[in-house]
Design a protein around this motif. Structure first.
Motif: not given
Length: 381
Positions: A344, A310, A266-269, A341, A307, A271
């Motif tokens: 996006a 994602e 996702g945009a946040g990284g 990163a 989210a 996992r």
């Protein structure tokens, strides 16, 4: 139509999408005549025209090779007739050229027949591939998806990796897996698992039951193979089974059968999902207390929050076990993290699949040791 397809796939020399295999032998013929005439009697090479049908046999069709055979014979006789004082032609030379042309034409016929056989085999392989790994419509089951399959055997074009998306009354289910081993036996096992998934994945309300059906199927498949006297009845498969429940957004249910955990991008990284406690399909009877058939009570369903936007990235071990010249494994999570990163938009399934597949090929130098599948899905907004 088949001949045109053959030339399109196997044509060595093409100009504006048309075969130009006739050009090298024609240039060679003209060059031999020019050199032979220009060097006089001191350096006589007109008999070298016997090479022309051989070149044509490698680049042209049967009729074109036969035409070049006739052309070189006419050229040889014409040169002798036009310059009787310069050339000392022998009947044995003429016979040699005629025999060489006939053999070249025969060799060309054998070559073309072999290429047609290869084309038919590729058609069969493509049909098998489309049957096992059927094309998925855009937005199938409410999911945006992208996939790349790279067979380690580039001629076979299909192996033991498998994937599918199955919409059902209870949501949309996704399966990706990798059958142990290679060859037709692995393809057969993959087809058996996909057939079960397409039926059980639609009809069964409980995702755990779908997983149990997959385990039973590969065990049944193994017993049948053993009864046939083959030694590949103990195959197993790692797999990931997902469900996007109907009417519930922001969650995904996961069953992991000994496979690499999917990545959530996702945009946040990036996992990784929990690995789960499942063992590969076909090895359930090795788990203590598994019960009859090796499935009772061993399928664990995990619910994971997602989210908005994602993407779930699923890969087979052809990705994670790809090595470079120094023996270093492909750093999947690191590569994906850097790509997201930097841009996006790489969370989009088709971009994400491109990043991973291109990265694997670049990392391994194009030398894939195992079938490689990259599969990305996310819920359509």
């Amino acid at each position: 139509m088949r001949r045109a397809q053959l030339w399109h796939q196997y044509g060595i020399l093409r100009i504006r999408d048309r075969s130009a295999g006739w050009l090298p032998p024609l240039v060679l013929l003209l060059g031999i005549v020019a050199v032979d005439y220009g060097t006089g009697t001191d350096f006589r090479i007109i008999t070298w025209v016997v090479l022309v049908p051989g070149i044509a046999a490698a680049l042209c069709g049967v009729w074109a090779t036969a035409a070049f055979t006739g052309l070189v014979l006419v050229t040889y006789v014409t040169v002798e007739a036009l310059f009787p004082n310069q050339f000392s032609a022998q009947f044995s030379d003429f016979t040699l050229i005629a025999l060489g042309g006939m053999l070249a034409t025969l060799a060309c016929a054998v070559r073309v027949r072999g290429e047609e056989r290869i084309l038919r085999m590729r058609d069969v392989t493509e049909t098998v591939r489309r049957t096992v790994l059927r094309p998925l419509p855009p937005g199938w089951g409410g999911l945006e998806h992208a996939e790349v399959y790279l067979a380690a055997d580039t001629e076979a074009r299909v192996g033991g990796d498998f994937y599918d998306i199955q919409p059902c009354p209870y949501g949309t289910r996704v399966l990706l897996g990798d059958v142990q081993g290679k060859g037709l036996g692995a393809v057969e096992a993959a087809a058996a698992l996909l057939g079960t998934f397409r039926e059980a994945g639609y009809h069964e309300a409980d995702l755990a039951t779908v997983g149990e059906r997959l385990e039973v199927r590969i065990l049944r498949h193994g017993r049948r193979v053993e009864e046939l006297g083959r030694d590949d009845g103990d195959r197993f498969a790692t797999a990931v089974l997902l469900e996007f429940p109907e009417g519930e957004r922001g969650v995904v249910d996961v069953v992991n059968f000994g496979h690499e955990p999917p990545l959530v991008v996702g945009a946040g990284g990036v996992r990784s999902l929990p690995p789960g406690e499942g063992v590969p399909l076909g090895l359930g009877d090795l788990v203590p207390g598994a019960g009859a058939g090796g499935v009772a009570g061993r399928v664990c369903v995990q619910r994971v929050a997602l989210a908005a936007g994602e993407t779930l990235l699923l890969t087979t071990d052809g990705v994670t076990e790809a090595r470079d010249a120094a023996g270093t494994f492909f750093p999947l999570e690191e590569v994906v993290g850097r790509a997201v990163a930097a841009d996006a938009r790489c969370v989009e399934p088709w971009r994400l699949v491109g990043v991973v597949s291109e990265g694997v090929e670049r990392h391994s130098g194009g030398r894939l040791a195992d079938d490689t599948t990259v599969f990305a899905v996310r819920v359509l907004r």
